[in-house]
Scaffold this motif. Structure first.
Motif, short mmCIF file in Angstrom:
data_model
loop_
_atom_site.label_atom_id
_atom_site.label_comp_id
_atom_site.label_asym_id
_atom_site.label_seq_id
_atom_site.Cartn_x
_atom_site.Cartn_y
_atom_site.Cartn_z
N LEU A 59 0.83 -1.19 0.00
CA LEU A 59 0.00 0.00 0.00
C LEU A 59 0.87 1.24 0.00
O LEU A 59 1.52 1.53 1.01
N PRO A 60 0.99 1.96 -1.12
CA PRO A 60 0.31 1.64 -2.37
C PRO A 60 1.07 0.55 -3.13
O PRO A 60 2.28 0.50 -3.11
N ALA A 61 0.30 -0.30 -3.78
CA ALA A 61 0.89 -1.30 -4.66
C ALA A 61 0.85 -0.77 -6.09
O ALA A 61 0.03 0.09 -6.42
N ASP A 62 1.73 -1.28 -6.91
CA ASP A 62 1.66 -0.87 -8.32
C ASP A 62 1.06 -2.01 -9.14
O ASP A 62 0.99 -3.16 -8.70
N GLY A 63 0.64 -1.68 -10.35
CA GLY A 63 -0.04 -2.65 -11.18
C GLY A 63 0.82 -3.86 -11.50
O GLY A 63 0.32 -4.98 -11.58
N ALA A 64 2.12 -3.65 -11.68
CA ALA A 64 3.01 -4.76 -12.00
C ALA A 64 3.05 -5.77 -10.86
O ALA A 64 3.06 -6.99 -11.09
N ALA A 65 3.06 -5.28 -9.61
CA ALA A 65 3.09 -6.18 -8.47
C ALA A 65 1.78 -6.97 -8.36
O ALA A 65 1.80 -8.17 -8.09
N VAL A 66 0.65 -6.31 -8.59
CA VAL A 66 -0.63 -7.00 -8.51
C VAL A 66 -0.75 -8.04 -9.61
O VAL A 66 -1.22 -9.16 -9.39
N ALA A 67 -0.30 -7.70 -10.82
CA ALA A 67 -0.33 -8.67 -11.92
C ALA A 67 0.56 -9.86 -11.61
O ALA A 67 0.20 -11.02 -11.88
N ALA A 68 1.75 -9.60 -11.04
CA ALA A 68 2.64 -10.69 -10.67
C ALA A 68 2.02 -11.58 -9.59
O ALA A 68 2.20 -12.80 -9.59
N TYR A 69 1.27 -10.97 -8.68
CA TYR A 69 0.59 -11.72 -7.62
C TYR A 69 -0.43 -12.68 -8.24
O TYR A 69 -0.52 -13.85 -7.86
N ILE A 70 -1.20 -12.20 -9.20
CA ILE A 70 -2.19 -13.05 -9.85
C ILE A 70 -1.50 -14.22 -10.57
O ILE A 70 -1.91 -15.38 -10.44
N ASP A 71 -0.45 -13.90 -11.33
CA ASP A 71 0.26 -14.95 -12.05
C ASP A 71 0.86 -15.98 -11.10
O ASP A 71 0.89 -17.18 -11.40
N ASP A 72 1.33 -15.52 -9.94
CA ASP A 72 1.99 -16.40 -8.99
C ASP A 72 0.99 -17.29 -8.26
O ASP A 72 1.32 -18.42 -7.89
N GLU A 73 -0.23 -16.79 -8.05
CA GLU A 73 -1.21 -17.52 -7.24
C GLU A 73 -2.23 -18.27 -8.08
O GLU A 73 -3.13 -18.92 -7.52
N VAL A 74 -2.10 -18.23 -9.40
CA VAL A 74 -3.15 -18.77 -10.25
C VAL A 74 -3.35 -20.28 -10.04
O VAL A 74 -4.48 -20.78 -10.14
N ASP A 75 -2.29 -21.00 -9.72
CA ASP A 75 -2.44 -22.44 -9.53
C ASP A 75 -3.03 -22.79 -8.16
O ASP A 75 -3.63 -23.85 -8.00
N ALA A 76 -2.84 -21.90 -7.19
CA ALA A 76 -3.29 -22.19 -5.83
C ALA A 76 -4.71 -21.71 -5.56
O ALA A 76 -5.40 -22.27 -4.69
N LEU A 77 -5.16 -20.69 -6.29
CA LEU A 77 -6.46 -20.08 -6.00
C LEU A 77 -7.39 -20.18 -7.19
O LEU A 77 -6.95 -20.21 -8.34
N SER A 78 -8.67 -20.23 -6.91
CA SER A 78 -9.66 -20.23 -7.98
C SER A 78 -9.77 -18.84 -8.59
O SER A 78 -9.35 -17.84 -7.99
N ALA A 79 -10.34 -18.77 -9.79
CA ALA A 79 -10.52 -17.48 -10.44
C ALA A 79 -11.41 -16.57 -9.59
O ALA A 79 -11.17 -15.36 -9.50
N ALA A 80 -12.42 -17.14 -8.95
CA ALA A 80 -13.31 -16.34 -8.10
C ALA A 80 -12.56 -15.76 -6.91
O ALA A 80 -12.78 -14.61 -6.52
N THR A 81 -11.67 -16.56 -6.32
CA THR A 81 -10.89 -16.06 -5.18
C THR A 81 -9.94 -14.97 -5.61
O THR A 81 -9.75 -13.97 -4.90
N LEU A 82 -9.32 -15.12 -6.77
CA LEU A 82 -8.44 -14.08 -7.28
C LEU A 82 -9.20 -12.78 -7.50
O LEU A 82 -8.70 -11.69 -7.18
N ARG A 83 -10.39 -12.85 -8.05
CA ARG A 83 -11.19 -11.64 -8.24
C ARG A 83 -11.53 -11.00 -6.90
O ARG A 83 -11.54 -9.78 -6.77
N ARG A 84 -11.82 -11.85 -5.91
CA ARG A 84 -12.13 -11.30 -4.59
C ARG A 84 -10.92 -10.62 -3.97
O ARG A 84 -11.04 -9.56 -3.35
N ARG A 85 -9.73 -11.21 -4.17
CA ARG A 85 -8.50 -10.58 -3.68
C ARG A 85 -8.29 -9.22 -4.35
O ARG A 85 -7.91 -8.25 -3.72
#
Length: 269
Positions: A59-85
């Motif tokens: 906080l504040p996060a930048d877009g690159a970090a958030v995108a990297a977070y999604i790419d990193d967690e995609v195998d562990a989390l469902s798409a719905a959970t990622l959207r909620r995050r």
């Protein structure tokens, strides 16, 4: 109102940022449901921990970090959970009067990658039919707890109430009209934040179960369900979820049914 931004290279990032989450959500009490704030807190702690492990600012996060977070967690989390995050991350930034990092093209593309990669149908919970409800109710023990659970299951089934709505019910919310038809006032709900209220019909079977429980427990003007907390005098929404979620399989076992986890009469039945 802006909060002090927690930097990953200043002192203890986990302690600093966790305090920031608490401060942000404390402002929101009363404006958002407790369950919503609990969900945001859990999601933000997960994102904060991921950032702290990589010496990134959350906080504040930048877009690159958030995108990297999604790419990193995609195998562990469902798409719905990622959207909620993502919703939680955007919420924290808005409540801190900061630009949201979740709306840029990097994040939008990461979300699309995640959805395409996890393109499968979500698991469907088995519905709680009247036949299953009746078997579960009949299978309850005759103890005070069994009478309580049978009544709550039946009230939840008739009214389609969420746990928070059941937790807010009082005996004084019950009504009987001139024709002998019973109903209950639901004072507030997730889709009724203004508290206009709605009236839900109760079946004769449900009223019978309620009467058995209320008489056995000597409950009159008190909140029902009966107290799990000597302070509040009522169940919390979280307490009701903890009651039903791990117990439905046990209820089904009482009735000689297969496990039906997910068919709870609370939540979006």
């Amino acid at each position: 109102m802006r909060f002090d931004v927690c930097k990953a290279d200043h002192g203890s990032p986990t302690q600093c940022n966790t305090q920031g989450i608490v401060s942000i959500l404390a402002r929101c009490k009363g404006a958002y449901a407790k369950s919503t704030l609990r969900g945001y807190a859990a999601d933000l702690r997960a994102f904060e921990a991921w950032c702290a492990a990589r010496t990134l600012d959350w906080l504040p996060a930048d877009g690159a970090a958030v995108a990297a977070y999604i790419d990193d967690e995609v195998d562990a989390l469902s798409a719905a959970t990622l959207r909620r995050r993502l919703a939680a991350i955007g919420f924290a930034h808005r409540m801190s009067d900061l630009p949201s990092p979740t709306t840029g093209s990097e994040v939008l593309l990461a979300v699309r990658r995640a959805v395409r990669r996890k393109n499968r149908r979500p698991a469907q919970s088995k519905g709680l039919t009247s036949a299953i409800r009746d078997q579960i109710v009949r299978g309850q023990p005759s103890s005070p707890a069994g009478l309580r659970d049978a009544a709550l299951i039946s009230v939840g089934y008739d009214t389609l109430c969420r746990s928070a709505e059941l937790a807010a019910m009082r005996v004084t919310h019950l009504r009987c009209d001139a024709d002998g038809q019973w109903s209950v006032l639901i004072t507030r709900s997730k889709s009724d934040q203004a508290g206009d209220g709605r009236v839900a019909w109760l079946s004769p079977e449900t009223i019978g179960l309620l009467e058995r429980w209320l008489v056995a427990a000597a409950i009159t003007e008190a909140c029902f369900p009966p107290s799990l907390s000597s302070i509040s005098g009522a169940y919390s929404s979280y307490g009701l979820c903890n009651l039903f979620d791990p117990s439905l399989d046990r209820y089904a076992a009482y009735a000689g049914l297969c496990t039906i986890t997910g068919a709870a009469p609370v939540g979006n039945t």
